[in-house]
Scaffold this motif. Sequence first.
Motif, PDB file in Angstrom:
ATOM      1  N   TYR A 155       0.809  -1.225   0.000  1.00  0.00           N
ATOM      2  CA  TYR A 155       0.000   0.000   0.000  1.00  0.00           C
ATOM      3  C   TYR A 155       0.841   1.274   0.000  1.00  0.00           C
ATOM      4  O   TYR A 155       0.312   2.356   0.267  1.00  0.00           O
ATOM      5  N   SER A 156       2.134   1.166  -0.254  1.00  0.00           N
ATOM      6  CA  SER A 156       3.051   2.321  -0.315  1.00  0.00           C
ATOM      7  C   SER A 156       2.993   3.144   0.967  1.00  0.00           C
ATOM      8  O   SER A 156       2.808   4.363   0.934  1.00  0.00           O
ATOM      9  N   LEU A 157       3.149   2.478   2.096  1.00  0.00           N
ATOM     10  CA  LEU A 157       3.086   3.144   3.397  1.00  0.00           C
ATOM     11  C   LEU A 157       4.454   3.135   4.055  1.00  0.00           C
ATOM     12  O   LEU A 157       5.331   2.349   3.705  1.00  0.00           O
ATOM     13  N   ASP A 158       4.623   3.990   5.039  1.00  0.00           N
ATOM     14  CA  ASP A 158       5.825   4.004   5.856  1.00  0.00           C
ATOM     15  C   ASP A 158       5.734   2.841   6.840  1.00  0.00           C
ATOM     16  O   ASP A 158       4.670   2.569   7.411  1.00  0.00           O
ATOM     17  N   LEU A 159       6.815   2.127   7.051  1.00  0.00           N
ATOM     18  CA  LEU A 159       6.814   0.937   7.904  1.00  0.00           C
ATOM     19  C   LEU A 159       6.436   1.286   9.346  1.00  0.00           C
ATOM     20  O   LEU A 159       5.674   0.568   9.993  1.00  0.00           O
ATOM     21  N   LYS A 160       6.932   2.425   9.842  1.00  0.00           N
ATOM     22  CA  LYS A 160       6.623   2.844  11.218  1.00  0.00           C
ATOM     23  C   LYS A 160       5.125   3.113  11.373  1.00  0.00           C
ATOM     24  O   LYS A 160       4.502   2.703  12.351  1.00  0.00           O
ATOM     25  N   ASP A 161       4.529   3.776  10.372  1.00  0.00           N
ATOM     26  CA  ASP A 161       3.092   4.053  10.425  1.00  0.00           C
ATOM     27  C   ASP A 161       2.281   2.768  10.342  1.00  0.00           C
ATOM     28  O   ASP A 161       1.256   2.620  11.007  1.00  0.00           O
ATOM     29  N   THR A 162       2.733   1.829   9.523  1.00  0.00           N
ATOM     30  CA  THR A 162       2.021   0.556   9.384  1.00  0.00           C
ATOM     31  C   THR A 162       2.054  -0.223  10.687  1.00  0.00           C
ATOM     32  O   THR A 162       1.033  -0.778  11.113  1.00  0.00           O
ATOM     33  N   LYS A 163       3.200  -0.259  11.345  1.00  0.00           N
ATOM     34  CA  LYS A 163       3.293  -0.959  12.631  1.00  0.00           C
ATOM     35  C   LYS A 163       2.389  -0.291  13.667  1.00  0.00           C
ATOM     36  O   LYS A 163       1.728  -0.963  14.449  1.00  0.00           O
ATOM     37  N   GLY A 164       2.344   1.038  13.683  1.00  0.00           N
ATOM     38  CA  GLY A 164       1.466   1.761  14.604  1.00  0.00           C
ATOM     39  C   GLY A 164       0.000   1.472  14.318  1.00  0.00           C
ATOM     40  O   GLY A 164      -0.799   1.294  15.241  1.00  0.00           O
ATOM     41  N   LEU A 165      -0.356   1.404  13.031  1.00  0.00           N
ATOM     42  CA  LEU A 165      -1.735   1.120  12.644  1.00  0.00           C
ATOM     43  C   LEU A 165      -2.144  -0.262  13.148  1.00  0.00           C
ATOM     44  O   LEU A 165      -3.208  -0.430  13.742  1.00  0.00           O
ATOM     45  N   LEU A 166      -1.290  -1.242  12.939  1.00  0.00           N
ATOM     46  CA  LEU A 166      -1.626  -2.606  13.335  1.00  0.00           C
ATOM     47  C   LEU A 166      -1.605  -2.791  14.848  1.00  0.00           C
ATOM     48  O   LEU A 166      -2.317  -3.638  15.384  1.00  0.00           O
ATOM     49  N   GLU A 167      -0.813  -2.001  15.544  1.00  0.00           N
ATOM     50  CA  GLU A 167      -0.716  -2.141  16.994  1.00  0.00           C
ATOM     51  C   GLU A 167      -1.863  -1.454  17.721  1.00  0.00           C
ATOM     52  O   GLU A 167      -2.429  -1.990  18.669  1.00  0.00           O
ATOM     53  N   PHE A 168      -2.232  -0.264  17.265  1.00  0.00           N
ATOM     54  CA  PHE A 168      -3.171   0.536  18.036  1.00  0.00           C
ATOM     55  C   PHE A 168      -4.601   0.530  17.521  1.00  0.00           C
ATOM     56  O   PHE A 168      -5.498   0.963  18.211  1.00  0.00           O
ATOM     57  N   PHE A 169      -4.839   0.070  16.295  1.00  0.00           N
ATOM     58  CA  PHE A 169      -6.194   0.032  15.765  1.00  0.00           C
ATOM     59  C   PHE A 169      -6.605  -1.418  15.564  1.00  0.00           C
ATOM     60  O   PHE A 169      -5.924  -2.175  14.895  1.00  0.00           O
ATOM     61  N   VAL A 170      -7.741  -1.772  16.154  1.00  0.00           N
ATOM     62  CA  VAL A 170      -8.217  -3.141  16.076  1.00  0.00           C
ATOM     63  C   VAL A 170      -9.598  -3.115  15.435  1.00  0.00           C
ATOM     64  O   VAL A 170     -10.468  -2.353  15.875  1.00  0.00           O
ATOM     65  N   PRO A 171      -9.825  -3.922  14.393  1.00  0.00           N
ATOM     66  CA  PRO A 171     -11.169  -3.948  13.814  1.00  0.00           C
ATOM     67  C   PRO A 171     -12.152  -4.554  14.801  1.00  0.00           C
ATOM     68  O   PRO A 171     -11.771  -5.176  15.786  1.00  0.00           O
ATOM     69  N   PHE A 172     -13.415  -4.395  14.506  1.00  0.00           N
ATOM     70  CA  PHE A 172     -14.447  -4.891  15.404  1.00  0.00           C
ATOM     71  C   PHE A 172     -14.240  -6.375  15.665  1.00  0.00           C
ATOM     72  O   PHE A 172     -13.992  -7.160  14.765  1.00  0.00           O
TER      73      PHE A 172
END
Length: 190
Positions: A155-172
């Motif tokens: 998805y052409s994302l920054d690795l740090k942002d991707t790790k933060g997204l997966l760590e702090f946001f959880v789908p329902f």
Amino acid sequence: MVTIKFHGGGLNLTKEIMGSRITRVFRNFNLENRVHKEIGKVKPLAAPRHSSLQNNETSELSESIHKKNDPLLTLLKSVYVESREPPAQDLQPKRMEAEVRRPLKFSLPGNPYGFMADIRDVPKGKLSIVEALHVLNQHKNSPKTWTPENLAQEYSLDLKDTKGLLEFFVPFDIKIIPPKSEGMKQIKES
């Protein structure tokens, strides 16, 4: 009209006297004495001033503030300010280089809410809401396949942002907790 009934050794008052009449009686009970007591209390004193701020010093400070200072005034008169308008071309905002965009990888079918019709691509390093939910779901379903590195590359994302997204946001996530004992009744769906 107030009706008082004696019932079973206790006092039973009707609804007419309950409510506001009783509260008014208790609120106004001994009101004048309570007011005189409150007025007679010693008022709190103001906090003492700091020792550096005595009356003499404050008057000296106010005099020095309002006093004309000739050396400063002559220095102020020697200052010359020149103002020029910038050229018209400098007023235009500088446009950044053409923003690199990527097409959407995932979107909702159709146009359910009417605001997604114009979105065909997003800037690199960003996700649409639908893509973000899809990324979270992919990682949740198969974390070994969809690692943060793979998602960042896809998805052409920054690795740090991707790790933060997966760590702090959880789908329902729905969890069904089984009953502890068999003896308890459950509501059956009909």
